[in-house]
Scaffold this active site. Structure first.
Site, PDB file in Angstrom:
ATOM      1  N   LYS A   1       0.802  -1.217   0.000  1.00  0.00           N
ATOM      2  CA  LYS A   1       0.000   0.000   0.000  1.00  0.00           C
ATOM      3  C   LYS A   1       0.842   1.278   0.000  1.00  0.00           C
ATOM      4  O   LYS A   1       0.310   2.362  -0.233  1.00  0.00           O
ATOM      5  CB  LYS A   1      -0.977  -0.003   1.176  1.00  0.00           C
ATOM      6  CG  LYS A   1      -1.919  -1.198   1.173  1.00  0.00           C
ATOM      7  CD  LYS A   1      -2.824  -1.239  -0.050  1.00  0.00           C
ATOM      8  CE  LYS A   1      -4.215  -0.855   0.306  1.00  0.00           C
ATOM      9  NZ  LYS A   1      -5.197  -1.078  -0.766  1.00  0.00           N
TER      10      LYS A   1
ATOM     11  N   SER B   1      -3.278 -12.305   4.374  1.00  0.00           N
ATOM     12  CA  SER B   1      -3.773 -12.198   2.992  1.00  0.00           C
ATOM     13  C   SER B   1      -2.746 -12.723   1.994  1.00  0.00           C
ATOM     14  O   SER B   1      -3.116 -13.149   0.896  1.00  0.00           O
ATOM     15  CB  SER B   1      -4.178 -10.758   2.664  1.00  0.00           C
ATOM     16  OG  SER B   1      -3.052  -9.921   2.587  1.00  0.00           O
TER      17      SER B   1
END
Ligand SMILES: Cc1ncc(COP(=O)(O)O)c(C=O)c1O
Length: 321
Positions: A48, A282
């Site tokens: 991110k 994830s």
């Protein structure tokens, strides 16, 4: 060949250009290859960072972000960490709004990087470590209120095209360069869907035959059109039971894959032990999904996926117990 070790003049220049690594151990006995983009090597230890830099630089360029203006964002911790780094370096005060359901390392890291962190209570009955779409809606309401109160710029990762562009302009082309264009399929666990959409668009522009699969938690596979049976999964960073996702165009999606909490955890632990890849829930989900493809419709082929963030972000959870 090693990573570029030129002198950099800011950590902004260290974002991206992460390695793509063939996971040759976890795929033993399975026909085909899994190539993983090691995104936890970014300065904020997640993919991110890329969207934080792109959203801020796109907003600077189009005049929606003014010098010194406060930036606000809803985050599961990783976008907030990226924004804390980028905003700190560029001189924008940053407020991160996060659910208390996310691991506490994230809040501490953002605060250490200079962010103001606002933690929002989960819905009554919710479990820490399991952030549902309902919990996220409460965070969204708080982020909207704070943005209005402070006359702030809302980074808006679920809608801002900078999220897509970060991966369309960089992550996707890096993958293609690193594997010499030899990729049959791509899969990624969706939060905003920005990584999936940007990479899928770049890969399909290179070769329309590359198949792209969205990964969701089993029990909360709304993008696949399956009724939600359990929104409270453990795969932090996505699977919010939100559909449709603004950034994901239908033409990018060739299929949907579902991963259980247990599979994500088991594969995250195997990644650490067998591959030396210390990543989060994830990332385990992504590699579990890639293995599903090799055992199913993509036998013998090359699958690319993403190691989204560092296992260090989950030391307070039982991922490593
Ligand atoms: C750990 C983790 N995995 C996956 C995702 C989902 O990525 P995207 O928002 O690009 O779909 C995020 C997003 O915040 C994340 O933090």
């Amino acid at each position: 060949m090693s990573r570029d070790t030129r002198l950099c003049y800011s950590l902004l220049d260290v974002i991206g250009d992460t390695p793509l690594v063939e996971l040759g151990r976890i795929t033993r006995g399975v026909a085909g290859r899994v190539l993983a983009k090691v995104e936890y090597l970014n300065p904020g230890f997640s993919k991110k960072d890329r969207i934080a830099r792109q959203i801020i630089e796109d907003a600077e360029a189009d005049g929606t972000l003014m010098p010194g203006q406060t930036v606000v964002e809803l985050t599961s911790g990783n976008t907030g960490t990226g924004l804390a780094i980028v905003c700190g370096l560029k001189g924008y005060p940053f407020v991160a709004v996060m659910s208390k359901g996310n691991s506490r390392e994230r809040a501490r890291m953002m605060a250490a990087l200079g962010a103001e962190v606002v933690l929002v209570d989960q819905l009554p009955g919710s479990t820490p470590g399991q952030v549902s779409g309902g919990d996220l809606e409460l965070v969204e309401q708080a982020a909207r209120r704070i943005t209005a109160e402070r006359g702030a710029f809302r980074a808006d990762q679920f809608h801002h095209t900078g999220n897509f562009r970060a991966h369309f302009l960089h992550t996707g082309p890096e993958i293609l360069r690193q594997c010499g264009g030899e990729v049959d399929a791509f899969c990624d666990f969706a939060g905003t869907g920005g990584t999936f959409a940007g990479c899928a668009a770049a890969l399909k522009e290179h070769d329309a035959r590359v198949r792209c699969y969205l990964v969701e938690p089993a029990g909360a596979a709304v993008l696949a059109g399956v009724p939600v049976t359990d929104p409270n999964h453990r795969i932090q960073g996505g699977g919010y039971s939100m559909a449709p996702l603004d950034l994901v165009r239908p033409e990018y999606v060739d299929g949907y894959l579902q991963v259980t909490d247990d599979e994500a955890i088991r594969v995250a632990r195997r990644l650490a032990r067998e591959e030396g890849a210390f990543a989060g829930f994830s990332s385990g989900a992504n590699v579990a999904a890639a293995l599903q493809l090799l055992r199913g419709p993509c036998a013998g082929q090359t699958i690319v996926t993403i190691l989204n963030d560092s296992g260090l972000k989950y030391l307070s959870t039982d991922l490593w117990s």
